[in-house]
Design a protein around this motif. Sequence first.
Motif, PDB file in Angstrom:
ATOM      1  N   SER A  69       0.555  -1.123   0.094  1.00  0.00           N
ATOM      2  CA  SER A  69       0.058  -0.057  -0.041  1.00  0.00           C
ATOM      3  C   SER A  69       0.772   1.162   0.012  1.00  0.00           C
ATOM      4  N   GLY A  70       0.499   2.220  -0.760  1.00  0.00           N
ATOM      5  CA  GLY A  70       1.039   3.593  -0.753  1.00  0.00           C
ATOM      6  C   GLY A  70       2.022   3.562  -1.719  1.00  0.00           C
ATOM      7  N   ILE A  71       2.473   2.471  -2.480  1.00  0.00           N
ATOM      8  CA  ILE A  71       3.387   2.325  -3.544  1.00  0.00           C
ATOM      9  C   ILE A  71       3.388   3.076  -4.824  1.00  0.00           C
ATOM     10  N   SER A  72       2.215   3.497  -5.122  1.00  0.00           N
ATOM     11  CA  SER A  72       2.069   4.470  -6.198  1.00  0.00           C
ATOM     12  C   SER A  72       2.460   3.455  -7.438  1.00  0.00           C
ATOM     13  N   ALA A  73       2.812   4.002  -8.606  1.00  0.00           N
ATOM     14  CA  ALA A  73       3.231   3.353  -9.781  1.00  0.00           C
ATOM     15  C   ALA A  73       4.639   2.765  -9.875  1.00  0.00           C
ATOM     16  N   ALA A  74       5.251   2.746  -8.660  1.00  0.00           N
ATOM     17  CA  ALA A  74       6.734   2.574  -8.471  1.00  0.00           C
ATOM     18  C   ALA A  74       7.178   1.095  -9.274  1.00  0.00           C
ATOM     19  N   LEU A 115      -4.111  13.856   3.979  1.00  0.00           N
ATOM     20  CA  LEU A 115      -2.646  14.282   3.665  1.00  0.00           C
ATOM     21  C   LEU A 115      -2.206  13.463   4.692  1.00  0.00           C
ATOM     22  N   GLY A 118      -9.960  11.109  -5.302  1.00  0.00           N
ATOM     23  CA  GLY A 118      -9.361  12.143  -5.546  1.00  0.00           C
ATOM     24  C   GLY A 118      -8.026  11.946  -5.774  1.00  0.00           C
ATOM     25  N   ALA A 119      -7.287  12.840  -5.036  1.00  0.00           N
ATOM     26  CA  ALA A 119      -5.689  12.881  -5.444  1.00  0.00           C
ATOM     27  C   ALA A 119      -5.029  11.617  -4.821  1.00  0.00           C
ATOM     28  N   ARG A 127      -8.433  16.262  -2.581  1.00  0.00           N
ATOM     29  CA  ARG A 127      -7.670  15.403  -1.569  1.00  0.00           C
ATOM     30  C   ARG A 127      -8.417  15.466  -0.350  1.00  0.00           C
ATOM     31  N   HIS A 146      -1.197   7.832   6.558  1.00  0.00           N
ATOM     32  CA  HIS A 146      -1.716   8.714   5.569  1.00  0.00           C
ATOM     33  C   HIS A 146      -3.396   8.710   6.099  1.00  0.00           C
ATOM     34  N   LEU A 167      -3.091   9.191  -7.238  1.00  0.00           N
ATOM     35  CA  LEU A 167      -1.560   9.250  -7.603  1.00  0.00           C
ATOM     36  C   LEU A 167      -0.792   8.349  -6.848  1.00  0.00           C
ATOM     37  N   LEU A 168      -1.157   8.168  -5.745  1.00  0.00           N
ATOM     38  CA  LEU A 168      -0.436   7.403  -4.555  1.00  0.00           C
ATOM     39  C   LEU A 168      -0.726   5.925  -4.410  1.00  0.00           C
TER      40      LEU A 168
END
Lengths: 267, 267, 267, 267
Positions: free
Chosen positions: D39-44, D190, D102-103, D187, D208, D106-107
């Motif tokens: 989780s939180g790894i975005s598109a890495a 944060l 929302g934003a 978003r 998060h 991206l994450l």
Amino acid sequence: MRILVTNDDGTNSEGLWALAEALTSAGEVYVVAPDRDRSGISAAMTLLDVVRAHPVNSPVDGVEAHAVEGTPADCVILAHEGLYDEPFDIMFSGINQGANMGADVLLSGTVGAAVHGYLRGVPSVAVSSYYDPEGSIRYESACIGAAAIARELLASPIEAPLLLNVNMPDVGPEDVEGVEVTVPGSRAFLESVQHEVVGRREHYWIKHNRSNSQPKVESGTDVWAVRNNRVSISSISPLLTDGIPGERLERLAEVVRHAMETSGSLA
Amino acid sequence: MRILVTNDDGTNSEGLWALAEALTSAGEVYVVAPDRDRSGISAAMTLLDVVRAHPVNSPVDGVEAHAVEGTPADCVILAHEGLYDEPFDIMFSGINQGANMGADVLLSGTVGAAVHGYLRGVPSVAVSSYYDPEGSIRYESACIGAAAIARELLASPIEAPLLLNVNMPDVGPEDVEGVEVTVPGSRAFLESVQHEVVGRREHYWIKHNRSNSQPKVESGTDVWAVRNNRVSISSISPLLTDGIPGERLERLAEVVRHAMETSGSLA
Amino acid sequence: MRILVTNDDGTNSEGLWALAEALTSAGEVYVVAPDRDRSGISAAMTLLDVVRAHPVNSPVDGVEAHAVEGTPADCVILAHEGLYDEPFDIMFSGINQGANMGADVLLSGTVGAAVHGYLRGVPSVAVSSYYDPEGSIRYESACIGAAAIARELLASPIEAPLLLNVNMPDVGPEDVEGVEVTVPGSRAFLESVQHEVVGRREHYWIKHNRSNSQPKVESGTDVWAVRNNRVSISSISPLLTDGIPGERLERLAEVVRHAMETSGSLA
Amino acid sequence: MRILVTNDDGTNSEGLWALAEALTSAGEVYVVAPDRDRSGISAAMTLLDVVRAHPVNSPVDGVEAHAVEGTPADCVILAHEGLYDEPFDIMFSGINQGANMGADVLLSGTVGAAVHGYLRGVPSVAVSSYYDPEGSIRYESACIGAAAIARELLASPIEAPLLLNVNMPDVGPEDVEGVEVTVPGSRAFLESVQHEVVGRREHYWIKHNRSNSQPKVESGTDVWAVRNNRVSISSISPLLTDGIPGERLERLAEVVRHAMETSGSLA
């Protein structure tokens, strides 16, 4: 009797479950093993990050299993402190793909896990199986030997803190030529390093494969035994003040010998 | 004389550079150390991933330094196989923040690095400094002792493979009450595990802090020495067939004793 | 004015410090960057493990610096929430070795860091420099352009949340042929995967190097600009309801153009 | 029809297998998912280390599965380049525990995986399910909705590159009040950072969870829809020149609406 089983090759290793299944004949087996291959990890513990564990399906009936996002040592520590309340009567680490002999016992995650059980006063046995890299690994001899050791140690516990390192030769039980009580030989392998450049980056691969050109293969050592199709049992208690009576070790060798002879070729 | 210096606390540890600086009086010092704190990592090697290394600025003049994205063992291996072509005459691992005594030598990354130098036939010395957690760590005694050992071993090399574990008490050199050749005591700490639940996730923290309620602090052990303000020097050669003549170890103790006495209170 | 500088290539990257130094002309610079190369890490945050940070020596006078054992996003988050109490007026991420254009903005750690500043309402600028892999990277144009953008944005802040992606062509400032406000082009690279077998193990290497055979290099795109020796400035605000007035972007392009023309060839 | 299924919560997540099972009604399902929670790894992507993958037992009949020691993006890349030779007709990422609106798109690793399928021209759908942290997550609505979308898109492919972000409200299908085509809202969260000191070390936890005090919950957004018990379908194509005809999106909403209404309360 509660038996803890772990390894360093991880929960995806066939040898782990073969060992777990073989030990169900000796007691109640609990698997707590790394979720990934952690070969070369020695006795490392994860002290600087959290460690996560979760139950996993066990392919062996009657065996409860957890995978740990950590090292073999973490598995042993969590098994004793986080996952279960009752102590274990004995622990096994293995079956490692490849022997762990001589100075490799200092580097092996298979032995590293057993070190942690030993330090907690649990009789601990590391089980590894030598195999020809061109061929495929056999688990049968290791399973029979481990089960025999488990039954013997649970029936007649050895008083002193126990850390055994067991290595199987690359043969089925019917071709085992003997069982020896041994001492660790000298080191057979050092590391070599391969340097690679990829684009603007470079890196190194450390490989544990540089054969020691003058291996001292003295009789009485684990290396000699395995090369001569014998099962090797070493007491590798790292604290010099711990002595294991020689006759107790010989008794263990005898029960394993008997188990091999009587095993037929069934797993 | 080429001296390799590494540690397990990483390149950001003051103790690494204090040791490097102290050893410049004995030879040409090269630092190859982990880029991050790797405490608890034992003798682990990175065999399943690439290892990266890069030069780093050394705060000590005349000392070339590399940081390795890996373990202390990786550092020793790369120093011998990837980064440099010439062999090292001696290696030091330290100065560890905290003592590494008794069974902790099996778990310590500081000692783990020294194991790898030892396995490569390089005289290897792990240096740790006990300190009161409420206070702050002193490096002065460790620096003086390490430099004295370096000069002695480089001038009069010991024939047998050498792995020394040196622990400093929490005092300055002027308060050191003696230097003892010791054997590892029993284990002083086990791990405890803290279970935490955060939202829908849970994890464990393994902490190396559960004091053994019956520590056997026998005289002649490293634990006894350090508690009694003595410097402790143990030969912890893990291969039982290696013997270090007792008088060679006593000679080392003597040079360290002398260095402490003559040091004044200058670093 | 407080300026945060980070990157995805890590604290060992020359481009990070070149950028930090260039920005000292515009305000007070604080570096918080990953301790290792984190290329390809996108906007990833470390939510499942602890994150460690420590001060590091800055090769640039007057610039306070921290290294973070984490991602570029972690750096931006810690800079705002853990390491400092005062907010930043602007942040820069770079100078990346290699351009980040087209769909690569979704994958780039350089841009990923800037995304996090943007999401916190800090004007955020990602700066990358294209270079011929056979040659070596130039930082001069990027430094001049970044400093000009910083001075302009700090003097005349843009009201809307700002996320700029700036790419430099592979030329010195005197050979820059223009500065364009662009939109991201299509993707120029996909990944290829190399499968390797090592002993009994296998693994894959993912490489971001498979050129898209039909790149749409339309004028007006970042790809077109950089290939034609122009500096490319794209507003890549990911939230479609955020509009940046075109004339504000053109003003930025103008100040950069002017800076290039008046720079001479001094860094 | 070949359907790829992945997620960011890893192979131990119930939601992954619930989704895989639901999609077997639409085609041949292949699971390639991370072996751990990412989780939180975005598109890495993992570009700087090797990536390992191994087959895993699938709890769902007829579904072939692999676990990858890597990120969700690595999974998508390996599925297309290393593990299989034939292309996929569609891919799904999910069912994420918790909404990704929302934003957060991206994450999110869930969305990050879908980004990689999208970039390879595969219609890609991220599926997340909002749930009350005090309660437990429901997968039923997500399964029904995903299967309906799969059948529709496979029967009537949309010409343009497609990246859909689907969020389910925290109700069973019988209580879904509608299905909306939405745009990402602003978003909602944060990060906050917790600083902890443990002995002589310190670290940070990034969480998060810091709710944005003025969330703009405008109608037409994903946030509004989910809060009002509607299924939210957003086209989140990151390349602005890609347009998805509105009526195609409305058609998708219609088939999902119909599926909810006709579902009864069977999974």
